[in-house]
Motif scaffolding. Structure first.
Motif, mmCIF file in Angstrom:
data_model
loop_
_atom_site.group_PDB
_atom_site.id
_atom_site.type_symbol
_atom_site.label_atom_id
_atom_site.label_comp_id
_atom_site.label_asym_id
_atom_site.label_seq_id
_atom_site.Cartn_x
_atom_site.Cartn_y
_atom_site.Cartn_z
ATOM 1 N N PHE A 192 49.191 51.935 31.969
ATOM 2 C CA PHE A 192 48.267 51.151 31.138
ATOM 3 C C PHE A 192 48.896 49.871 30.604
ATOM 4 C CE2 PHE A 192 46.808 55.522 30.913
ATOM 5 C CZ PHE A 192 45.438 55.408 31.064
ATOM 6 N N GLN A 193 50.183 49.687 30.798
ATOM 7 C CA GLN A 193 50.921 48.541 30.289
ATOM 8 C C GLN A 193 50.797 48.404 28.774
ATOM 9 O OE1 GLN A 193 48.896 48.091 33.322
ATOM 10 N NE2 GLN A 193 50.823 48.866 34.126
ATOM 11 N N ASN A 194 50.817 49.549 28.074
ATOM 12 C CA ASN A 194 50.841 49.545 26.612
ATOM 13 C C ASN A 194 51.585 50.788 26.126
ATOM 14 O OD1 ASN A 194 48.988 51.807 26.288
ATOM 15 N ND2 ASN A 194 47.297 50.395 26.665
ATOM 16 N N ASP A 195 51.712 50.933 24.821
ATOM 17 C CA ASP A 195 52.455 52.062 24.244
ATOM 18 C C ASP A 195 51.557 53.028 23.470
ATOM 19 O OD1 ASP A 195 55.051 51.424 25.170
ATOM 20 O OD2 ASP A 195 55.210 49.849 23.656
ATOM 21 N N GLN A 196 50.273 53.036 23.771
ATOM 22 C CA GLN A 196 49.368 53.958 23.090
ATOM 23 C C GLN A 196 49.730 55.396 23.454
ATOM 24 O OE1 GLN A 196 45.417 51.116 22.840
ATOM 25 N NE2 GLN A 196 45.279 52.929 24.075
ATOM 26 N N THR A 216 34.716 61.770 27.647
ATOM 27 C CA THR A 216 34.215 61.892 26.270
ATOM 28 C C THR A 216 35.332 61.610 25.274
ATOM 29 O OG1 THR A 216 32.516 63.473 26.931
ATOM 30 C CG2 THR A 216 33.144 63.465 24.603
ATOM 31 N N LEU A 217 36.523 62.156 25.532
ATOM 32 C CA LEU A 217 37.664 61.894 24.651
ATOM 33 C C LEU A 217 38.020 60.410 24.654
ATOM 34 C CD1 LEU A 217 39.892 64.982 25.573
ATOM 35 C CD2 LEU A 217 38.730 64.564 23.381
ATOM 36 N N ALA A 218 38.012 59.790 25.824
ATOM 37 C CA ALA A 218 38.339 58.358 25.921
ATOM 38 C C ALA A 218 37.324 57.506 25.166
ATOM 39 C CB ALA A 218 38.418 57.936 27.388
ATOM 40 N N GLU A 219 36.054 57.902 25.204
ATOM 41 C CA GLU A 219 35.017 57.175 24.457
ATOM 42 C C GLU A 219 35.269 57.266 22.960
ATOM 43 O OE1 GLU A 219 30.856 58.077 25.568
ATOM 44 O OE2 GLU A 219 31.729 58.889 27.415
ATOM 45 N N PRO A 247 39.433 55.162 21.517
ATOM 46 C CA PRO A 247 39.868 54.008 22.316
ATOM 47 C C PRO A 247 41.332 53.628 22.084
ATOM 48 C CG PRO A 247 38.396 53.331 20.560
ATOM 49 C CD PRO A 247 38.406 54.824 20.548
ATOM 50 N N ASP A 248 41.957 54.172 21.036
ATOM 51 C CA ASP A 248 43.353 53.867 20.735
ATOM 52 C C ASP A 248 44.323 54.855 21.395
ATOM 53 O OD1 ASP A 248 42.240 55.861 19.097
ATOM 54 O OD2 ASP A 248 43.747 55.555 17.544
ATOM 55 N N ILE A 249 43.804 55.727 22.258
ATOM 56 C CA ILE A 249 44.615 56.707 22.995
ATOM 57 C C ILE A 249 44.320 56.522 24.478
ATOM 58 C CG2 ILE A 249 45.026 59.177 23.396
ATOM 59 C CD1 ILE A 249 44.083 59.660 20.489
ATOM 60 N N LYS A 282 32.330 51.705 30.237
ATOM 61 C CA LYS A 282 33.286 50.587 30.117
ATOM 62 C C LYS A 282 34.602 51.031 29.477
ATOM 63 C CE LYS A 282 29.685 47.064 29.860
ATOM 64 N NZ LYS A 282 28.434 47.744 29.766
ATOM 65 N N LEU A 283 35.125 52.159 29.942
ATOM 66 C CA LEU A 283 36.354 52.717 29.378
ATOM 67 C C LEU A 283 37.578 52.025 29.971
ATOM 68 C CD1 LEU A 283 35.379 56.501 29.486
ATOM 69 C CD2 LEU A 283 35.246 54.921 27.542
ATOM 70 N N GLU A 284 38.383 51.452 29.110
ATOM 71 C CA GLU A 284 39.608 50.768 29.537
ATOM 72 C C GLU A 284 40.839 51.654 29.355
ATOM 73 O OE1 GLU A 284 39.732 47.763 30.987
ATOM 74 O OE2 GLU A 284 37.540 47.706 30.906
ATOM 75 N N ASN A 285 40.686 52.779 28.670
ATOM 76 C CA ASN A 285 41.817 53.630 28.307
ATOM 77 C C ASN A 285 41.863 54.924 29.122
ATOM 78 O OD1 ASN A 285 39.439 54.554 27.050
ATOM 79 N ND2 ASN A 285 40.579 55.522 25.386
ATOM 80 N N ILE A 286 41.400 54.860 30.365
ATOM 81 C CA ILE A 286 41.374 56.057 31.198
ATOM 82 C C ILE A 286 41.755 55.704 32.636
ATOM 83 C CG2 ILE A 286 38.917 55.883 31.790
ATOM 84 C CD1 ILE A 286 38.808 58.975 31.417
#
Length: 184
Positions: free
Chosen positions: A50-54, A70-73, A76-78, A101-105
């Motif tokens: 993900f190129q981040n440290d979440q 559902t968890l990603a929705e 969004p900070d995980i 539009k999930l960016e964290n999955i």
């Protein structure tokens, strides 16, 4: 019939997403390549995927992605990873991620057991292993995921205070899983 884990993957009707969508959401890691050369693959971590440290959470056997999406929705900070061995359910999971539009999955298509060398120590906040396919015939034991090795590897990969959630609705499989955890 429902759209979730109760359906056999080969019976699902699922059209592959467009190539650019697949490129964004799906890592198709071939079993043979992963087995023989795990170092050729990125670590299963937020910085690598993900190129981040979440914080990172993983759903093993995510099927059509209902839980992990559902968890990603909701969080969004995980970052979330869904791992599945069958492609058709992943197409559905990706469609859900795109719709919301999930960016964290991200999704990884592979045998989860081959990811052990790619899981950095203390890298996972939560691990979900819900409703695994019960492998009860002796000849199929090679497909078991929930083993002593699995528990050891998940302990190594979990952060301090992390959580593993295991749920089974199999009257035969659950007692075997429970016994393993009691001796771990």
């Amino acid at each position: 019939m429902g759209k979730g884990r109760g359906r056999h993957p080969s019976r699902l009707k699922a059209k592959p997403p467009e190539p650019e969508i697949l490129e964004k959401y799906l890592h198709h890691w071939k079993t043979k390549e992963l087995y023989f050369d795990p170092a050729a693959f990125p670590k299963v971590s937020s910085p690598s995927l993900f190129q981040n440290d979440q914080p990172l959470e993983i759903d093993i056997g995510c099927a059509t992605g209902d839980l992990v999406c559902t968890l990603a929705e909701k969080h969004p900070d995980i970052n979330f990873i869904g791992v599945e061995v069958s492609m058709k359910p992943l197409y559905r999971a990706i469609k859900h991620a795109v719709r919301e539009k999930l960016e964290n999955i991200r999704f990884i298509k592979t045998d989860f057991r081959l990811l052990y060398p790619l899981l950095p120590d203390e890298s996972l906040r939560k691990i979900f292993f819900h409703f695994p396919v019960p492998v009860l015939r002796t000849k199929d034991n090679k497909y078991l995921i929930f083993t002593e090795e699995f528990l050891s590897e998940m302990h190594r990969a979990l952060q301090a205070g992390g959580m593993i959630s295991v749920i089974s609705d199999s009257a035969e499989y659950f007692p075997l899983m429970f016994e393993l955890t009691q001796h771990d």
